[in-house]
Write a protein that holds these residues in place. Sequence first.
Motif, PDB file in Angstrom:
ATOM      1  N   LEU A 107       4.656   0.623  -5.024  1.00  0.00           N
ATOM      2  CA  LEU A 107       5.868  -0.075  -4.475  1.00  0.00           C
ATOM      3  C   LEU A 107       7.030   0.937  -3.990  1.00  0.00           C
ATOM      4  O   LEU A 107       7.424   1.019  -2.657  1.00  0.00           O
ATOM      5  CB  LEU A 107       6.552  -1.366  -5.219  1.00  0.00           C
ATOM      6  CG  LEU A 107       7.586  -2.180  -4.408  1.00  0.00           C
ATOM      7  CD1 LEU A 107       7.212  -2.744  -3.307  1.00  0.00           C
ATOM      8  CD2 LEU A 107       8.112  -3.013  -5.528  1.00  0.00           C
ATOM      9  N   PHE A 108       7.436   1.637  -5.000  1.00  0.00           N
ATOM     10  CA  PHE A 108       8.408   2.421  -4.749  1.00  0.00           C
ATOM     11  C   PHE A 108       8.055   3.886  -3.984  1.00  0.00           C
ATOM     12  O   PHE A 108       9.096   4.440  -3.496  1.00  0.00           O
ATOM     13  CB  PHE A 108       9.138   3.110  -6.279  1.00  0.00           C
ATOM     14  CG  PHE A 108       9.368   1.634  -7.034  1.00  0.00           C
ATOM     15  CD1 PHE A 108      10.611   1.288  -6.970  1.00  0.00           C
ATOM     16  CD2 PHE A 108       8.338   1.294  -8.058  1.00  0.00           C
ATOM     17  CE1 PHE A 108      11.093   0.347  -7.707  1.00  0.00           C
ATOM     18  CE2 PHE A 108       8.826   0.383  -8.844  1.00  0.00           C
ATOM     19  CZ  PHE A 108      10.154  -0.288  -8.735  1.00  0.00           C
ATOM     20  N   SER A 109       6.704   3.937  -3.687  1.00  0.00           N
ATOM     21  CA  SER A 109       6.362   5.056  -2.897  1.00  0.00           C
ATOM     22  C   SER A 109       5.974   4.626  -1.401  1.00  0.00           C
ATOM     23  O   SER A 109       5.516   5.395  -0.442  1.00  0.00           O
ATOM     24  CB  SER A 109       5.266   5.681  -3.558  1.00  0.00           C
ATOM     25  OG  SER A 109       5.232   6.047  -4.989  1.00  0.00           O
ATOM     26  N   LEU A 110       6.370   3.412  -1.113  1.00  0.00           N
ATOM     27  CA  LEU A 110       6.160   3.139   0.284  1.00  0.00           C
ATOM     28  C   LEU A 110       7.179   3.587   1.176  1.00  0.00           C
ATOM     29  O   LEU A 110       8.369   3.767   0.940  1.00  0.00           O
ATOM     30  CB  LEU A 110       6.547   1.715   0.291  1.00  0.00           C
ATOM     31  CG  LEU A 110       5.393   0.691   0.359  1.00  0.00           C
ATOM     32  CD1 LEU A 110       5.835  -0.876   0.278  1.00  0.00           C
ATOM     33  CD2 LEU A 110       4.110   0.764   1.026  1.00  0.00           C
ATOM     34  N   TYR A 317       2.571   2.569   5.910  1.00  0.00           N
ATOM     35  CA  TYR A 317       3.310   1.477   5.176  1.00  0.00           C
ATOM     36  C   TYR A 317       2.513   0.068   5.262  1.00  0.00           C
ATOM     37  O   TYR A 317       2.231  -0.594   4.262  1.00  0.00           O
ATOM     38  CB  TYR A 317       4.815   1.326   5.859  1.00  0.00           C
ATOM     39  CG  TYR A 317       5.815   0.455   5.182  1.00  0.00           C
ATOM     40  CD1 TYR A 317       6.886   0.732   4.404  1.00  0.00           C
ATOM     41  CD2 TYR A 317       5.453  -1.271   5.234  1.00  0.00           C
ATOM     42  CE1 TYR A 317       7.736   0.140   3.845  1.00  0.00           C
ATOM     43  CE2 TYR A 317       6.443  -1.899   4.657  1.00  0.00           C
ATOM     44  CZ  TYR A 317       7.432  -1.533   3.982  1.00  0.00           C
ATOM     45  OH  TYR A 317       8.401  -2.440   3.272  1.00  0.00           O
ATOM     46  N   GLY A 318       1.961  -0.315   6.301  1.00  0.00           N
ATOM     47  CA  GLY A 318       1.235  -1.276   6.731  1.00  0.00           C
ATOM     48  C   GLY A 318      -0.166  -1.444   5.688  1.00  0.00           C
ATOM     49  O   GLY A 318      -0.174  -2.244   5.131  1.00  0.00           O
ATOM     50  N   LYS A 319      -0.522  -0.204   5.601  1.00  0.00           N
ATOM     51  CA  LYS A 319      -1.877  -0.156   4.824  1.00  0.00           C
ATOM     52  C   LYS A 319      -1.781  -0.410   3.421  1.00  0.00           C
ATOM     53  O   LYS A 319      -2.380  -1.346   2.797  1.00  0.00           O
ATOM     54  CB  LYS A 319      -2.795   1.274   5.365  1.00  0.00           C
ATOM     55  CG  LYS A 319      -3.901   1.532   4.275  1.00  0.00           C
ATOM     56  CD  LYS A 319      -4.326   3.015   4.152  1.00  0.00           C
ATOM     57  CE  LYS A 319      -5.259   3.199   3.097  1.00  0.00           C
ATOM     58  NZ  LYS A 319      -5.789   4.610   2.979  1.00  0.00           N
ATOM     59  N   TRP A 320      -0.685   0.400   2.860  1.00  0.00           N
ATOM     60  CA  TRP A 320      -0.229   0.222   1.478  1.00  0.00           C
ATOM     61  C   TRP A 320       0.636  -1.125   1.175  1.00  0.00           C
ATOM     62  O   TRP A 320       0.431  -1.444  -0.131  1.00  0.00           O
ATOM     63  CB  TRP A 320       0.570   1.475   0.924  1.00  0.00           C
ATOM     64  CG  TRP A 320      -0.517   2.514   0.912  1.00  0.00           C
ATOM     65  CD1 TRP A 320      -0.857   3.389   1.707  1.00  0.00           C
ATOM     66  CD2 TRP A 320      -1.263   2.809  -0.379  1.00  0.00           C
ATOM     67  NE1 TRP A 320      -2.058   4.175   1.159  1.00  0.00           N
ATOM     68  CE2 TRP A 320      -2.127   3.766  -0.117  1.00  0.00           C
ATOM     69  CE3 TRP A 320      -1.388   2.374  -1.718  1.00  0.00           C
ATOM     70  CZ2 TRP A 320      -3.124   4.369  -0.959  1.00  0.00           C
ATOM     71  CZ3 TRP A 320      -2.304   2.752  -2.660  1.00  0.00           C
ATOM     72  CH2 TRP A 320      -3.113   3.874  -2.347  1.00  0.00           C
ATOM     73  N   ARG A 321       1.007  -1.744   2.024  1.00  0.00           N
ATOM     74  CA  ARG A 321       1.626  -3.137   1.768  1.00  0.00           C
ATOM     75  C   ARG A 321       0.323  -4.052   1.558  1.00  0.00           C
ATOM     76  O   ARG A 321       0.710  -4.592   0.321  1.00  0.00           O
ATOM     77  CB  ARG A 321       2.115  -3.552   3.130  1.00  0.00           C
ATOM     78  CG  ARG A 321       2.747  -4.771   3.193  1.00  0.00           C
ATOM     79  CD  ARG A 321       3.151  -5.372   4.503  1.00  0.00           C
ATOM     80  NE  ARG A 321       3.967  -6.633   4.211  1.00  0.00           N
ATOM     81  CZ  ARG A 321       5.266  -6.499   4.164  1.00  0.00           C
ATOM     82  NH1 ARG A 321       5.846  -5.496   4.642  1.00  0.00           N
ATOM     83  NH2 ARG A 321       5.783  -8.075   4.359  1.00  0.00           N
ATOM     84  N   ARG A 322      -0.661  -3.788   1.926  1.00  0.00           N
ATOM     85  CA  ARG A 322      -1.987  -4.861   1.349  1.00  0.00           C
ATOM     86  C   ARG A 322      -2.322  -4.368   0.385  1.00  0.00           C
ATOM     87  O   ARG A 322      -2.625  -5.166  -0.347  1.00  0.00           O
ATOM     88  CB  ARG A 322      -2.803  -4.779   2.685  1.00  0.00           C
ATOM     89  CG  ARG A 322      -2.556  -5.325   3.963  1.00  0.00           C
ATOM     90  CD  ARG A 322      -3.404  -5.420   4.882  1.00  0.00           C
ATOM     91  NE  ARG A 322      -3.969  -4.068   5.338  1.00  0.00           N
ATOM     92  CZ  ARG A 322      -3.394  -3.295   6.329  1.00  0.00           C
ATOM     93  NH1 ARG A 322      -2.244  -3.906   7.070  1.00  0.00           N
ATOM     94  NH2 ARG A 322      -4.023  -2.182   6.838  1.00  0.00           N
TER      95      ARG A 322
END
Length: 340
Positions: A107-110, A317-322
Amino acid sequence: MFFHPCIPALLVFLLMLSGPLRAEGYASEYRLSSVLDSAFPWGQAAERWADLVREKTRGRINIRAYAGASLVGGDQTREFLALQRGNIDLAVGSTINWSPQIPELNLFSLPFLLPDYKAIDALTQGEVGRELFALLEKAGVMPLAWGENGFRELSNSRRAINSPGDLKGMRFRVVGSPLFADTFLALGARPVQMSWVDAQPALASGVVDGQENPLSVYLASNMGAFGQKYLTLWHYVADPLIFAVNQRVWASWTVADQQLVRQAAQQAARENIDKARQGILASDSLTAARLEAGGVVVTQLTAAQRAAFVQATRGVYGKWRREIGSELVERAEKAISLGR
Ligand code: X2X
């Protein structure tokens, strides 16, 4: 039965030799892992926690701090596993290094989720922080307090970086989470993943051109002196620390001692956050002036320049949000916008 008159005195003497009285089932020493040593706020936090615990428990719990992730052969991405399994008893660890095992810690690396220190606090000291701690507990690790490595900034040996195009083709050392490789690829750079132990010689010899780490780490490891002359303060991700204990070790302590270890962690963490932000919080420009006097080219992004980096990393951001969990990320975004 005959007792020699010296025997009671001898017993007292032997007891004194054996050190402080320990409760049954306590180890003579507990091993605490951290990546950075006492030249950095992070390593100082590990030693401070150990000292406070020794003081508060009057030596019943004796912790020894090992820096350099040396308890896991320098491979900081294995620190959480070792803590889970009990090969390490305690750690002050980075959310980045523990994210291979606990993906939510990404989360903190987004990229560019966290605009300022208030936003970090809104997550770590709020509902999201408690949610993440519950995940660690489920994984066999007892988290006690949030500390801080800091906002991560960008340095390199080749040129000033004002826009994503400036990173093109440059080799950057990145940390263990694949999210970092994705971010640097999206910016046109060539990410090279390696541990901190390997990063320093790689930077010094020019195997990589740049790296990203908090200003306190850049300063304390004197990176400007070995070629990292260009520094961009882009605050793109934050790196909180977690003070934690292996759960079996935790369960082996009395409730009163658990309370003392927790209080010590909270105190050491508060001091650590203050120290990590010292000279950076209200006075970025002071630090920048000092660095510039030493020959470092410091770049502070304008709002428009920052927006270009945000735009370039939107896909990541979008990829890692998932990957992290859209609902958790949404709760985090809301907490940040509400300031709590
Ligand atoms: O390896 C790094 O860059 C460091 C020291 O910041 C971490 O452990 C995340």
